[in-house]
Structure formats: C-alpha cells, structure tokens
Scaffold this motif. Structure first.
Motif, PDB file in Angstrom:
ATOM      1  N   GLY A   1     -10.360   3.757   0.033  1.00 13.75           N
ATOM      2  CA  GLY A   1     -10.855   2.621   0.810  1.00 13.75           C
ATOM      3  C   GLY A   1      -9.981   1.395   0.624  1.00 13.75           C
ATOM      4  O   GLY A   1      -9.668   0.677   1.581  1.00 13.75           O
ATOM      5  N   LYS A   2      -9.562   1.139  -0.622  1.00 14.71           N
ATOM      6  CA  LYS A   2      -8.702  -0.017  -0.891  1.00 14.71           C
ATOM      7  C   LYS A   2      -7.353   0.124  -0.192  1.00 14.71           C
ATOM      8  O   LYS A   2      -6.825  -0.834   0.385  1.00 14.71           O
ATOM      9  CB  LYS A   2      -8.499  -0.161  -2.396  1.00 14.71           C
ATOM     10  N   THR A   3      -6.784   1.328  -0.217  1.00 18.81           N
ATOM     11  CA  THR A   3      -5.494   1.547   0.430  1.00 18.81           C
ATOM     12  C   THR A   3      -5.596   1.350   1.940  1.00 18.81           C
ATOM     13  O   THR A   3      -4.694   0.756   2.562  1.00 18.81           O
ATOM     14  CB  THR A   3      -4.973   2.964   0.114  1.00 18.81           C
ATOM     15  N   LEU A   4      -6.678   1.825   2.549  1.00 18.27           N
ATOM     16  CA  LEU A   4      -6.886   1.616   3.989  1.00 18.27           C
ATOM     17  C   LEU A   4      -7.043   0.127   4.299  1.00 18.27           C
ATOM     18  O   LEU A   4      -6.566  -0.352   5.333  1.00 18.27           O
ATOM     19  CB  LEU A   4      -8.114   2.398   4.472  1.00 18.27           C
ATOM     20  N   ALA A   5      -7.728  -0.622   3.420  1.00 19.84           N
ATOM     21  CA  ALA A   5      -7.874  -2.066   3.610  1.00 19.84           C
ATOM     22  C   ALA A   5      -6.516  -2.756   3.529  1.00 19.84           C
ATOM     23  O   ALA A   5      -6.170  -3.602   4.373  1.00 19.84           O
ATOM     24  CB  ALA A   5      -8.839  -2.642   2.579  1.00 19.84           C
TER      25      ALA A   5
ATOM     26  N   TYR B   1       0.848  -1.196   0.000  1.00 18.87           N
ATOM     27  CA  TYR B   1       0.000   0.000   0.000  1.00 18.87           C
ATOM     28  C   TYR B   1       0.882   1.243   0.000  1.00 18.87           C
ATOM     29  O   TYR B   1       2.092   1.185   0.248  1.00 18.87           O
ATOM     30  CB  TYR B   1      -0.924   0.004   1.223  1.00 18.87           C
ATOM     31  N   ASP B   2       0.293   2.390  -0.287  1.00 21.69           N
ATOM     32  CA  ASP B   2       0.990   3.671  -0.355  1.00 21.69           C
ATOM     33  C   ASP B   2       1.173   4.203   1.068  1.00 21.69           C
ATOM     34  O   ASP B   2       0.235   4.748   1.658  1.00 21.69           O
ATOM     35  CB  ASP B   2       0.190   4.658  -1.203  1.00 21.69           C
TER      36      ASP B   2
ATOM     37  N   LEU C   1       0.304   7.887   1.718  1.00 19.55           N
ATOM     38  CA  LEU C   1      -1.112   8.246   1.768  1.00 19.55           C
ATOM     39  C   LEU C   1      -1.763   7.793   3.079  1.00 19.55           C
ATOM     40  O   LEU C   1      -2.637   8.474   3.625  1.00 19.55           O
ATOM     41  CB  LEU C   1      -1.850   7.609   0.581  1.00 19.55           C
ATOM     42  N   VAL C   2      -1.363   6.644   3.583  1.00 15.76           N
ATOM     43  CA  VAL C   2      -1.980   6.050   4.773  1.00 15.76           C
ATOM     44  C   VAL C   2      -0.932   5.884   5.855  1.00 15.76           C
ATOM     45  O   VAL C   2       0.183   5.428   5.596  1.00 15.76           O
ATOM     46  CB  VAL C   2      -2.607   4.676   4.440  1.00 15.76           C
ATOM     47  N   LYS C   3      -1.301   6.260   7.100  1.00 19.68           N
ATOM     48  CA  LYS C   3      -0.369   6.152   8.222  1.00 19.68           C
ATOM     49  C   LYS C   3      -1.146   5.756   9.469  1.00 19.68           C
ATOM     50  O   LYS C   3      -2.382   5.926   9.531  1.00 19.68           O
ATOM     51  CB  LYS C   3       0.353   7.477   8.442  1.00 19.68           C
ATOM     52  N   PRO C   4      -0.466   5.209  10.478  1.00 25.84           N
ATOM     53  CA  PRO C   4      -1.158   4.853  11.725  1.00 25.84           C
ATOM     54  C   PRO C   4      -1.821   6.083  12.348  1.00 25.84           C
ATOM     55  O   PRO C   4      -1.264   7.182  12.332  1.00 25.84           O
ATOM     56  CB  PRO C   4      -0.037   4.312  12.612  1.00 25.84           C
TER      57      PRO C   4
ATOM     58  N   ILE D   1      -4.663  -4.927   6.511  1.00 27.90           N
ATOM     59  CA  ILE D   1      -4.336  -6.341   6.255  1.00 27.90           C
ATOM     60  C   ILE D   1      -2.837  -6.567   6.412  1.00 27.90           C
ATOM     61  O   ILE D   1      -2.395  -7.568   6.998  1.00 27.90           O
ATOM     62  CB  ILE D   1      -4.805  -6.760   4.850  1.00 27.90           C
ATOM     63  N   SER D   2      -2.041  -5.641   5.891  1.00 28.07           N
ATOM     64  CA  SER D   2      -0.585  -5.752   6.004  1.00 28.07           C
ATOM     65  C   SER D   2      -0.143  -5.748   7.462  1.00 28.07           C
ATOM     66  O   SER D   2       0.733  -6.530   7.860  1.00 28.07           O
ATOM     67  CB  SER D   2       0.079  -4.602   5.247  1.00 28.07           C
ATOM     68  N   ALA D   3      -0.755  -4.876   8.276  1.00 27.05           N
ATOM     69  CA  ALA D   3      -0.407  -4.822   9.699  1.00 27.05           C
ATOM     70  C   ALA D   3      -0.785  -6.122  10.396  1.00 27.05           C
ATOM     71  O   ALA D   3      -0.027  -6.642  11.238  1.00 27.05           O
ATOM     72  CB  ALA D   3      -1.104  -3.641  10.354  1.00 27.05           C
ATOM     73  N   LEU D   4      -1.948  -6.676  10.058  1.00 23.56           N
ATOM     74  CA  LEU D   4      -2.379  -7.933  10.654  1.00 23.56           C
ATOM     75  C   LEU D   4      -1.457  -9.080  10.247  1.00 23.56           C
ATOM     76  O   LEU D   4      -1.152  -9.984  11.037  1.00 23.56           O
ATOM     77  CB  LEU D   4      -3.824  -8.242  10.269  1.00 23.56           C
TER      78      LEU D   4
END
Length: 562
Positions: free
Chosen positions: A502-506, A392-393, A396-399, A510-513
C-alpha cells in the motif's frame, strides 16, 4: 415526484400480479379421479326500470359442482348446486331465500341428450341435450343439437370469453337472439334477449353471457326491467385455452405503457429546471452545468478538484445535478448512474439527494436529516509536494495497462462486492486511460511471493489474480486538477497486506502527481482504518476535515468513492 411515480408503478405491478394469479388459477386443470369434473358460478341480476318494477332489484348467486363418470356411452352425473336469492326495494331488503339442490341423472356421450326424465332442468323438453357438453362440436351435428336445445343459434370461432372479467379464454362461440312472450310471476311481458355460449374445442362448457329486456304489464302497471346473467366455469379437469393476446394486452401492456411513460416523464423532468423556494429564497434545480464551473458559490475542501470530478462524471456517463441561486452554483451532485452513488457539494444537499435517483452519497456535511451516517472518513492533505522527494520500487509497481486490467477489475470487485461485477470495468478502464493508475505485481518465481501463495493455499483463502507469471497484489488511482491531486481507490489483496504494498502504491502515485506539477494532495481514509492511516503517517499529512457516507439503509456491500 420520483418516489410518487415509483409507488404508483409498484402498486400497478403488484395489482396486475395479484389479478394475474387469480386469472391463472381459473384455467389450471383440476386434478380429479372422475372422467369429468367442473365447478361453475352463475350470477343473475334483475334491475327494475319503471312501473311495478321501479326501484326494485333481484339478485341470485349460484355455485355448482358437477362430477361425471363414464360407463360405456353413458355419463353418470352427480351434481350439487348451492344458491341464494334476495330482492330489494328502494335499496332496502324485500325478500330472500337460499337452498341446496342435489341432482343425479344420465346423458348420452354420443349425442349429449338426457337419458330419462331425471335432469337438472326446471323446464325439461324431450330430446334436450345437457348444457355443459356438445359432442362433435366441430361438425354440423353440434348445430343441430343446439337448435333443439337453444332454438336458433349462430356459430363463430374462435372467440374469447372473459371468465369473471379476469381470465380470457378462447373457445367456440354460439350466439342466439330474438324475442318471446312471457306471462308468469314476472308479469305479462314482451322480451328481447341475446345469449352467447362458449365451449372448448372438445365441446366442454366455458361459460354463458345472457341479457334480456322485458316490457309489459305487471300489477296493473306498464313496467320495464332488465335481466343480466353470467355463468363461468371457474375450475375443471378438462383443458381450457388461454387467450394469450388479450392476456398480454390487458395485464402487460398497461405495465409497459406506464413504464415507458414514467421513463419519458423522468427524462423530461430531468432536463427541465425546477424552482424551489426555501426560507423565502429561490433556487433553481437542474441537470447539467458548465464544465468550466466559474460560478461556484460554496466552500469545500475539494473545491479545486471539482472540475476534474465533473469531467470524469460526464466521461463515465454519470449524472450531474446543480442547484443555483442568482446564476451562481450553490450546490452540486455528481452521480454514478450505474451504482446510484453520488458525491454532494455545497448547500441545499437535501434537495439534491431527494431529486436524483440516489441510494448512497458522500458529503462534507456532518448532519443529514432522514439519512443514516454509514461511515465517516478523515480528509487528509499532503502539502509542499514539489519540495519533497518520493521514491518507490519501480520493479514492484508499474502503470496499469490493458494486460492487467481484467485481473485488477476482479481484485476490486471481489474486495468490494465479494464477486465479479461487470460494470466495474467502466470506471477502471476510464481511470487507466485518462487518470493515474498504478498496479503492484510480483513474480511467482520470487521466493517471498511463493511463500505468500503457499500460505494462501494452506489456509484455503481466495488466491490473488495472476497474469502469466505475474501476481496482481494491489492497485491505486489518482486524479489531477490543476495544482491539486486526489488519491483514491487503494486496493491491496489481503494476502499481501502489511508488506509495504500500500505504501509503495501511494509513493508511486504521489511521485507521478509531483511530476505533473501538483503542489498538494488530498485523500480520505475511514476513521476505523488504522492500517491505511499508517501508510500516510510518514508523509507528514494533515487532517483537514471529514467526509461522510450517507444512505437511507445500511448497504450490503462496501461503498467507496471512485
């Protein structure tokens, strides 16, 4: 029991409010063009005790309306008095009469005495004062006037009179008691009497409470009877003072006591096990269960996630209700106390739904009698997480962090409720600290973000939340329980939908899990939400079941699991 207590408490409150409305109407000053105007009721009851009056009763009801216009030191009175009288013997009508009397007379405003012989008194004596007004009531002059009118009188102040047993009013009380002898149509009687008169601080009448006991001879028999009468001013253009202490004690203290009792009873019964017999099988319904949950005896697609759900319910000050059979947990309710929304698992869910204070609940059961099926969700499972790659990017997405927390709370609240909601902060803060939470942000300086913000402004849409130069575009949450993960709470601002947010957040969740060792992931999507389903199509998801949202009425806001 919960519903029964609510019904009882509601009836108590409604009854109190109705009585209060009637009581307050008795004290609101009357709009009048006259210098003085008032209406009173007078109820007179004779109750026979023995002899000629055995099982004999009389009742008189009077309603009078007085208007007074001042002319110098003289009060000009016009009064209309309507009355009805009836007598009963052994419960059957014996005699009755009714009438309407008009009075016109004058009195002195200086000393309250009648002027001339035209009065409203049946037994007028010289120097008698009017019964509804005492000039200079706070001075000794008032005592002298009362002694002339009512003979021996004692004064106490302040006192309370209950107008028609509904409205407590404060005033100056004058009391008299004693004996006299009567020889009239009621017989040759010795009488003991007591009377209390109540006036305002300005000397105007509030009411009178009178009682007497008569003993003597009537019709040749030794006879006894009691007389009780009450006269109340029910409306006037002069001020009357409400006794707030008694008002609150009578009308609000019972409500407070009932409320505290219901709360105490609720808390007592909440932690007391309840025995339920259903189809000859015995179950125990109780609050709180062992967080380890080693004795679950039901099937669920969320079975491995339930321990995590349980911990987060406790951590967010929610409620847990279990139903057990032979020391095994047959059913479970996890309740968000602030919103009264629950998730039910296992058997006997109708008992769980009715026992807890629940408005809406999620359940894997496809049929729940007496509840509306508000929405249906597909339960999706992503398997073989460890064998797959999820990129994922990261720009764009961070904790999620404290910096973006207020903006995320506003995004969620406005999406679900259309307005800010303070208690949303609790579960979002918990998720940020204890679970997995990612936020999607974009820089205002980026051209594509500028284009979106310009379009939002031109169409007069609600703008996205901003933190400094960052625009909050979306957020998503996840829960971990051993080898299973749960994706929930995916929110994307309407202006940034269909842009891959939405896809990037998913992917980020998933990557974190995956990094935490998860082998499979569960999520749910509303049947109608085709856009959200497309996000997961590329993850080779498998539809494994359904979960349903139930309630006794349709919600006015969006209900989500979190």
């Amino acid at each position: 029991m919960v519903k029964k207590r609510k019904v009882i408490f509601t009836i108590l409150v409604i009854t109190s409010f109705i009585l209060q409305a009637i009581a307050i109407s008795r004290i609101i000053p009357l709009a009048s063009s006259h210098d003085l105007e008032f209406t009173y009721t007078y109820n007179w009851d004779l109750s026979g005790k023995s002899g000629d009056y055995y099982d004999y009763d009389e009742k008189m009801d009077v309603k009078g309306h007085y208007v007074v216009d001042f002319e110098g030191n003289i009060g000009n009175v016009e009064a209309e008095v309507r009355w009805s009288w009836k007598a009963t013997y052994q419960g059957s009508p014996f005699d009755n009469d009714e009438g309407n009397t008009i009075y016109t007379f004058q009195y002195s405003l200086e000393d309250g005495k009648y002027i001339g012989n035209d009065t409203d008194q049946d037994d007028f004596i010289p120097n008698m004062s009017v019964w509804f007004y005492i000039p200079e009531i706070s001075t000794k002059n008032a005592q002298k006037l009362l002694n002339i009118t009512y003979e021996k009188t004692t004064q106490s102040s302040p006192s309370t009179i209950w107008i028609q047993s509904l409205c407590p009013q404060k005033g100056i009380q004058f009391s008299q008691s004693g004996t006299f002898h009567r020889n009239d149509v009621y017989g040759d009687m010795n009488v003991e009497y007591s009377s209390d008169y109540f006036f305002t601080d300005d000397g105007y009448l509030l009411g009178e409470i009178y009682s007497e006991t008569d003993k003597g001879y009537s019709g040749g028999y030794y006879s006894e009877f009691d007389i009780d009468s009450k006269m109340f001013v029910i409306s006037s253009n002069y001020n009357r003072s409400l006794d707030w202490i008694n008002y609150l004690l009578v009308y609000w203290l019972p409500i407070l006591i009932a409320y505290l009792y219901f709360i105490a009873w609720k808390n007592y019964t909440a932690f007391r096990p309840k025995i339920i017999v259903d189809r000859k099988r015995t179950y125990v319904l109780q609050r709180d269960v062992d967080p380890e949950l080693t004795n679950l005896d039901f099937a669920s697609l969320y079975l491995e996630l339930i321990p995590a759900f349980l911990w987060r319910t406790y951590a967010q000050n929610g409620e847990v209700i279990s139903i057990t059979e032979d020391d095994k947990v047959a059913g479970l309710a996890l309740i968000d106390s602030s919103d009264k929304i629950a998730t039910l698992f296992g058997k006997k869910q109708k008992f769980l739904a009715n026992h807890g204070d629940i408005k809406y609940f999620f359940s894997e059961s496809s049929k729940m009698k007496y509840f509306f099926n508000i929405e249906t969700y597909d339960i999706l499972k992503i398997q073989n997480i460890q064998e797959r790659t999820f990129e994922y990017d990261a720009f764009l997405v961070k904790p999620l962090s404290d910096l973006y927390l207020p903006a995320v709370v506003d995004l969620i609240a406005n999406e679900d409720f259309g307005k800010a909601k303070a208690n949303m902060l609790n579960w979002v803060h918990y998720a940020m600290r204890s679970e997995i939470a990612y936020v999607a942000v974009g820089k205002m300086s980026e051209s594509w973000v500028k284009d979106v913000l310009t379009a939002v402004e031109e169409k007069n849409f609600p703008p996205p939340e901003a933190v400094g130069e960052d625009v909050v575009m979306g957020v998503g949450f996840a829960v971990l329980s051993q080898k299973v993960g749960w994706l929930y709470g995916l929110y994307v601002h309407p202006a940034f939908r269909n842009m891959g947010i939405g896809k990037t957040l998913a992917l980020a969740r998933i990557s974190a899990l995956k990094e935490l060792g998860v082998s499979e992931i569960i999520t749910e999507i509303a049947e109608w939400n085709g856009t959200a389903k497309k996000i997961y199509d590329k993850f080779d998801v498998q539809a494994v079941g359904k979960i349903y949202l139930y309630g006794k009425k349709k919600p006015t806001v969006r209900i989500r699991r979190h």
